[in-house]
Enzyme design. Structure first.
Site, PDB file in Angstrom:
ATOM      1  N   SER A   2       0.815  -1.227   0.000  1.00 52.59           N
ATOM      2  CA  SER A   2       0.000   0.000   0.000  1.00 52.59           C
ATOM      3  C   SER A   2       0.845   1.271   0.000  1.00 52.59           C
ATOM      4  O   SER A   2       0.326   2.359  -0.253  1.00 52.59           O
ATOM      5  CB  SER A   2      -0.922   0.028   1.224  1.00 52.59           C
ATOM      6  OG  SER A   2      -1.634  -1.172   1.346  1.00 52.59           O
ATOM      7  N   HIS A  23       2.870   4.162   7.946  1.00 52.75           N
ATOM      8  CA  HIS A  23       1.853   4.182   9.004  1.00 52.75           C
ATOM      9  C   HIS A  23       2.323   5.000  10.204  1.00 52.75           C
ATOM     10  O   HIS A  23       3.518   5.010  10.524  1.00 52.75           O
ATOM     11  CB  HIS A  23       1.559   2.757   9.483  1.00 52.75           C
ATOM     12  CG  HIS A  23       0.950   1.883   8.434  1.00 52.75           C
ATOM     13  ND1 HIS A  23      -0.334   2.050   7.996  1.00 52.75           N
ATOM     14  CD2 HIS A  23       1.458   0.836   7.733  1.00 52.75           C
ATOM     15  CE1 HIS A  23      -0.608   1.136   7.068  1.00 52.75           C
ATOM     16  NE2 HIS A  23       0.471   0.393   6.887  1.00 52.75           N
ATOM     17  N   VAL A  55      20.416 -18.068  -3.079  1.00 57.95           N
ATOM     18  CA  VAL A  55      21.097 -18.874  -2.049  1.00 57.95           C
ATOM     19  C   VAL A  55      20.373 -20.207  -1.909  1.00 57.95           C
ATOM     20  O   VAL A  55      19.152 -20.244  -1.720  1.00 57.95           O
ATOM     21  CB  VAL A  55      21.082 -18.127  -0.695  1.00 57.95           C
ATOM     22  CG1 VAL A  55      21.710 -18.992   0.396  1.00 57.95           C
ATOM     23  CG2 VAL A  55      21.807 -16.804  -0.802  1.00 57.95           C
ATOM     24  N   GLU A 103       6.057  -8.351   7.733  1.00 53.42           N
ATOM     25  CA  GLU A 103       4.847  -7.929   7.008  1.00 53.42           C
ATOM     26  C   GLU A 103       4.589  -6.465   7.369  1.00 53.42           C
ATOM     27  O   GLU A 103       5.461  -5.792   7.912  1.00 53.42           O
ATOM     28  CB  GLU A 103       3.689  -8.866   7.389  1.00 53.42           C
ATOM     29  CG  GLU A 103       3.449  -8.945   8.879  1.00 53.42           C
ATOM     30  CD  GLU A 103       2.407  -9.979   9.269  1.00 53.42           C
ATOM     31  OE1 GLU A 103       1.628 -10.430   8.420  1.00 53.42           O
ATOM     32  OE2 GLU A 103       2.354 -10.320  10.454  1.00 53.42           O
ATOM     33  N   CYS A 125       6.700   7.186 -23.829  1.00 54.17           N
ATOM     34  CA  CYS A 125       5.442   6.805 -23.164  1.00 54.17           C
ATOM     35  C   CYS A 125       4.528   8.023 -23.238  1.00 54.17           C
ATOM     36  O   CYS A 125       4.732   9.010 -22.512  1.00 54.17           O
ATOM     37  CB  CYS A 125       5.706   6.403 -21.709  1.00 54.17           C
ATOM     38  SG  CYS A 125       4.205   6.229 -20.740  1.00 54.17           S
ATOM     39  N   CYS A 168      -2.748   3.458 -21.306  1.00 57.07           N
ATOM     40  CA  CYS A 168      -2.670   2.317 -22.240  1.00 57.07           C
ATOM     41  C   CYS A 168      -1.888   1.157 -21.646  1.00 57.07           C
ATOM     42  O   CYS A 168      -1.797   0.097 -22.253  1.00 57.07           O
ATOM     43  CB  CYS A 168      -2.105   2.752 -23.589  1.00 57.07           C
ATOM     44  SG  CYS A 168      -0.307   2.705 -23.699  1.00 57.07           S
ATOM     45  N   CYS A 192       4.032   1.646 -25.791  1.00 59.97           N
ATOM     46  CA  CYS A 192       5.478   1.891 -25.628  1.00 59.97           C
ATOM     47  C   CYS A 192       6.300   0.666 -25.236  1.00 59.97           C
ATOM     48  O   CYS A 192       7.517   0.757 -25.092  1.00 59.97           O
ATOM     49  CB  CYS A 192       5.717   3.030 -24.630  1.00 59.97           C
ATOM     50  SG  CYS A 192       5.016   2.731 -23.020  1.00 59.97           S
TER      51      CYS A 192
HETATM   52  C1  LIG Z   1      -0.536  -6.406   0.656  1.00 58.90           C
HETATM   53  C2  LIG Z   1       0.546  -5.736   1.455  1.00 58.90           C
HETATM   54  C3  LIG Z   1       0.389  -4.431   1.902  1.00 58.90           C
HETATM   55  C4  LIG Z   1       1.374  -3.826   2.668  1.00 58.90           C
HETATM   56  N1  LIG Z   1       1.247  -2.505   3.009  1.00 58.90           N
HETATM   57  C5  LIG Z   1       2.213  -1.917   3.740  1.00 58.90           C
HETATM   58  C6  LIG Z   1       2.113  -0.544   4.069  1.00 58.90           C
HETATM   59  O1  LIG Z   1       1.227   0.177   3.613  1.00 58.90           O
HETATM   60  N2  LIG Z   1       3.054  -0.008   4.894  1.00 58.90           N
HETATM   61  C7  LIG Z   1       4.058  -0.767   5.420  1.00 58.90           C
HETATM   62  O2  LIG Z   1       4.824  -0.241   6.212  1.00 58.90           O
HETATM   63  N3  LIG Z   1       4.222  -2.051   5.062  1.00 58.90           N
HETATM   64  C8  LIG Z   1       3.331  -2.643   4.222  1.00 58.90           C
HETATM   65  N4  LIG Z   1       3.468  -3.934   3.851  1.00 58.90           N
HETATM   66  C9  LIG Z   1       4.663  -4.669   4.310  1.00 58.90           C
HETATM   67  C10 LIG Z   1       5.888  -4.343   3.463  1.00 58.90           C
HETATM   68  O3  LIG Z   1       5.559  -4.327   2.108  1.00 58.90           O
HETATM   69  C11 LIG Z   1       6.936  -5.413   3.745  1.00 58.90           C
HETATM   70  O4  LIG Z   1       7.171  -5.459   5.127  1.00 58.90           O
HETATM   71  C12 LIG Z   1       8.255  -5.148   3.060  1.00 58.90           C
HETATM   72  O5  LIG Z   1       8.102  -4.821   1.703  1.00 58.90           O
HETATM   73  C13 LIG Z   1       9.115  -6.400   3.195  1.00 58.90           C
HETATM   74  O6  LIG Z   1      10.330  -6.179   2.524  1.00 58.90           O
HETATM   75  P1  LIG Z   1      11.433  -7.296   2.473  1.00 58.90           P
HETATM   76  O7  LIG Z   1      12.664  -6.641   2.007  1.00 58.90           O
HETATM   77  O8  LIG Z   1      11.470  -8.038   3.774  1.00 58.90           O
HETATM   78  O9  LIG Z   1      10.878  -8.380   1.415  1.00 58.90           O
HETATM   79  P2  LIG Z   1      10.996  -8.386  -0.177  1.00 58.90           P
HETATM   80  O10 LIG Z   1      10.711  -7.082  -0.760  1.00 58.90           O
HETATM   81  O11 LIG Z   1      10.174  -9.536  -0.656  1.00 58.90           O
HETATM   82  O12 LIG Z   1      12.528  -8.696  -0.433  1.00 58.90           O
HETATM   83  C14 LIG Z   1      13.071  -9.986  -0.224  1.00 58.90           C
HETATM   84  C15 LIG Z   1      13.970 -10.309  -1.396  1.00 58.90           C
HETATM   85  O13 LIG Z   1      14.653 -11.523  -1.137  1.00 58.90           O
HETATM   86  C16 LIG Z   1      14.848 -12.180  -2.361  1.00 58.90           C
HETATM   87  N5  LIG Z   1      15.100 -13.605  -2.105  1.00 58.90           N
HETATM   88  C17 LIG Z   1      14.220 -14.526  -1.662  1.00 58.90           C
HETATM   89  N6  LIG Z   1      14.822 -15.722  -1.549  1.00 58.90           N
HETATM   90  C18 LIG Z   1      16.116 -15.555  -1.916  1.00 58.90           C
HETATM   91  C19 LIG Z   1      17.236 -16.429  -2.013  1.00 58.90           C
HETATM   92  N7  LIG Z   1      17.138 -17.733  -1.706  1.00 58.90           N
HETATM   93  N8  LIG Z   1      18.406 -15.925  -2.450  1.00 58.90           N
HETATM   94  C20 LIG Z   1      18.538 -14.601  -2.776  1.00 58.90           C
HETATM   95  N9  LIG Z   1      17.489 -13.736  -2.711  1.00 58.90           N
HETATM   96  C21 LIG Z   1      16.303 -14.204  -2.269  1.00 58.90           C
HETATM   97  C22 LIG Z   1      13.524 -11.954  -3.091  1.00 58.90           C
HETATM   98  O14 LIG Z   1      13.645 -12.141  -4.494  1.00 58.90           O
HETATM   99  C23 LIG Z   1      13.203 -10.527  -2.692  1.00 58.90           C
HETATM  100  O15 LIG Z   1      13.641  -9.598  -3.658  1.00 58.90           O
HETATM  101  C24 LIG Z   1       2.530  -4.553   3.030  1.00 58.90           C
HETATM  102  C25 LIG Z   1       2.713  -5.853   2.550  1.00 58.90           C
HETATM  103  C26 LIG Z   1       1.743  -6.436   1.750  1.00 58.90           C
HETATM  104  C27 LIG Z   1       1.975  -7.782   1.176  1.00 58.90           C
END
Ligand SMILES: Cc1cc2nc3c(=O)[nH]c(=O)nc-3n(C[C@H](O)[C@H](O)[C@H](O)COP(=O)(O)OP(=O)(O)OC[C@H]3O[C@@H](n4cnc5c(N)ncnc54)[C@H](O)[C@@H]3O)c2cc1C
Length: 476
Positions: free
Chosen positions: A45, A49, A172, A337, A400, A437, A442
């Site tokens: 989103s 927050h 990994v 999350e 675009c 579009c 593009c």
């Molecule tokens: C529907 C939804 C709504 C949300 N809304 C909000 C919001 O409004 N505000 C807020 O604060 N938070 C929100 N969140 C939470 C927020 O989006 C996440 O907490 C945050 O993006 C998590 O980031 P991350 O880096 O942990 O995960 P990711 O962005 O998924 O990054 C993890 C990375 O690890 C890589 N990876 C996985 N396995 C391996 C491997 N074996 N080897 C190498 N690389 C690997 C993946 O490819 C990925 O790029 C929301 C989440 C969701 C799903």
């Protein structure tokens, strides 16, 4: 031997990389896909927050409140858009109103400033499209909005500028503990050795944990589906509008985006498959029906696209950010999350302290906290545009036509540090293909520019990391 290896180039891994790049460390970030922000950090989103939802004493509450406060300075240093537009949580009956009072006192106990309960008249004066059946609203002035992948790209570019090595297409697959280090094996059989390993693998952080830790985890993907509406609909609101939260999520929201669109979502459905991102008609219809309780006359004929993201959920309901007891130097980030995006800068500071238990941290004298965003041609004055075109005619060629993105900007997005290699990577950096579009006009011209700039055949240009090529034939 590396000092630190970070697994995962989402907002969490990139925040940590940028924070640690302030110190004299040999750092490498490895990512299984071919770009940053391709996982959860791409589809959420985008709300910074305020934090009033989070239970006092949890890591979620601590990091959300601290992280929210860090966004003003971070957005200035890294030149990404951050708007403190404020949020409303709407009450429609006495029970909801009691929830608002509880949220307000919980927020105040966390030290959140700018929380107030507004009457129906006050709410409708500020936002005329809110359902007139509203009884009252909690107003959180410190709530804000960002574009989540813009934030992630900005953090990554600045980390790279300050010496962090990014290795893409590097998944990994196994981890071996050595005496004072860890050996990581990648899918392509390459190996890396590092004193500290940071597991920021989002939905796969359970898999990475289970490779090394005796305590096993099994994340539950909770799907959130969205509708994105165009910029005409984006004018309907200034605030982010929530309904009272439920047990699983903060509920359906309607919000303007920093780019001027209107976003409606997310749903919350537990699923089994970590890669299932499709939308269903039934879920979207239910979503729009729920959203219409908050906002009247959402113009559904202005929906540009739908998408979904997956929450990495654990029943214990709090983030896990810790060094493993039996594996010194292995730092786990699990179940990040919501509010992970809002929390990211605070999580990075906390992880830096955990790293300092294993490695001495010496500040780098030449750390550069600044990063400049890509030039946005449409934001220039006529005079500036003409000067730029006379220096480089590519800025005068609009590729675009919906979002008015020039060839010059697309070339810039490819030739930056950690530059774009796919059409969607260009999209995330420039907004090309994001208009009415949706790329019909593009997609091909952008593919040709990528092919030319990277010196690859057009049949090798993909739409995104997982897709097949845009053009299915070799150019002769
Ligand atoms: C529907 C939804 C709504 C949300 N809304 C909000 C919001 O409004 N505000 C807020 O604060 N938070 C929100 N969140 C939470 C927020 O989006 C996440 O907490 C945050 O993006 C998590 O980031 P991350 O880096 O942990 O995960 P990711 O962005 O998924 O990054 C993890 C990375 O690890 C890589 N990876 C996985 N396995 C391996 C491997 N074996 N080897 C190498 N690389 C690997 C993946 O490819 C990925 O790029 C929301 C989440 C969701 C799903």
């Amino acid at each position: 031997m590396r000092d630190v290896v970070i697994i995962g180039a989402g907002v969490i891994g990139c925040s940590i990389a940028r924070e640690l790049s302030k110190y004299n460390l040999n750092i490498c970030l490895i990512e299984k896909d071919n770009d940053v922000a391709t996982g959860i950090s791409k589809a959420n989103s985008g709300i910074i927050h305020a934090g009033f939802n989070e239970k006092n004493g949890t890591l979620k509450a601590k990091f959300n409140v601290e992280g929210n406060r860090l966004y003003d300075s971070l957005s200035k240093e890294l030149d990404f858009t951050f708007k403190r537009n404020g949020a409303f949580v709407l009450a429609f009956n006495e029970e909801d109103l009691e929830t608002l009072h509880n949220l307000k006192s919980n927020g105040e106990s966390l030290g959140i400033e700018g929380l107030e309960i507004l009457s129906k008249e006050e709410v409708l004066k500020i936002e005329k499209n809110i359902n007139p059946k509203v009884l009252a609203a909690l107003h959180a002035k410190s709530s804000g909005i960002v574009n989540p992948y813009e934030v992630t790209i900005a953090l990554a570019e600045n980390a790279a500028l300050n010496g962090v090595d990014f290795i893409f297409d590097a998944e990994v697959t196994s981890i071996e503990k050595c005496i004072d280090s860890y050996k990581l094996k990648l899918k392509n059989n390459d190996c890396l050795e590092s004193k500290v390993v940071i597991n920021a693998a989002g939905l796969n952080s359970d898999y990475i944990n289970n490779l090394i830790n005796n305590e096993k985890y099994d994340l539950i993907p909770v799907k959130g589906e969205y509708c994105l509406l165009d910029k005409i609909a984006g004018n309907m609101l200034n605030k982010t509008v929530f309904q009272v939260p439920n047990k699983i999520s903060k509920g359906v929201l309607v919000t303007p985006t920093v780019d001027g669109n209107l976003l409606v979502g997310p749903t919350a459905n537990s699923i089994k498959d970590k890669y299932s991102l499709e939308n269903t008609k039934d879920n979207l219809e239910l979503l729009l029906q729920k959203a219409s309780n908050s906002i009247v006359n959402i113009p559904t004929n202005r929906i540009l696209t739908t998408f979904s993201g997956l929450r990495p959920h654990l029943e214990r309901k709090d983030f896990i950010v810790e060094e493993l007891k039996d594996n010194k130097g292995f730092i786990n980030l699990l179940a990040i999350e919501s509010p992970g995006l809002a929390s990211a800068p605070a999580i990075a500071l906390y992880v830096k302290d955990l790293v300092s238990k294993t490695l001495p941290l010496k500040s780098k004298e030449d750390f550069n906290p600044y990063r400049k965003r890509l030039l946005r041609f449409t934001e220039l004055s006529l005079d500036e545009k003409n000067k730029l075109i006379s220096k480089n005619p590519a800025y005068g060629k609009i590729v675009c036509k919906c979002e008015l993105i020039s060839e010059g900007e697309i070339v810039d997005s490819i030739n930056r540090p950690l530059g774009a290699k796919t059409v969607d990577a260009v999209k995330r950096r420039t907004r090309a293909t994001m208009g009415g579009c949706q790329g019909v006009g593009c997609l091909l011209p952008i593919s040709k520019i990528i092919s030319r700039e990277l010196g690859i055949d057009i049949s090798e240009v993909n739409k995104n990391a997982d897709s097949s090529p845009v053009v299915g034939f070799k150019e002769v």
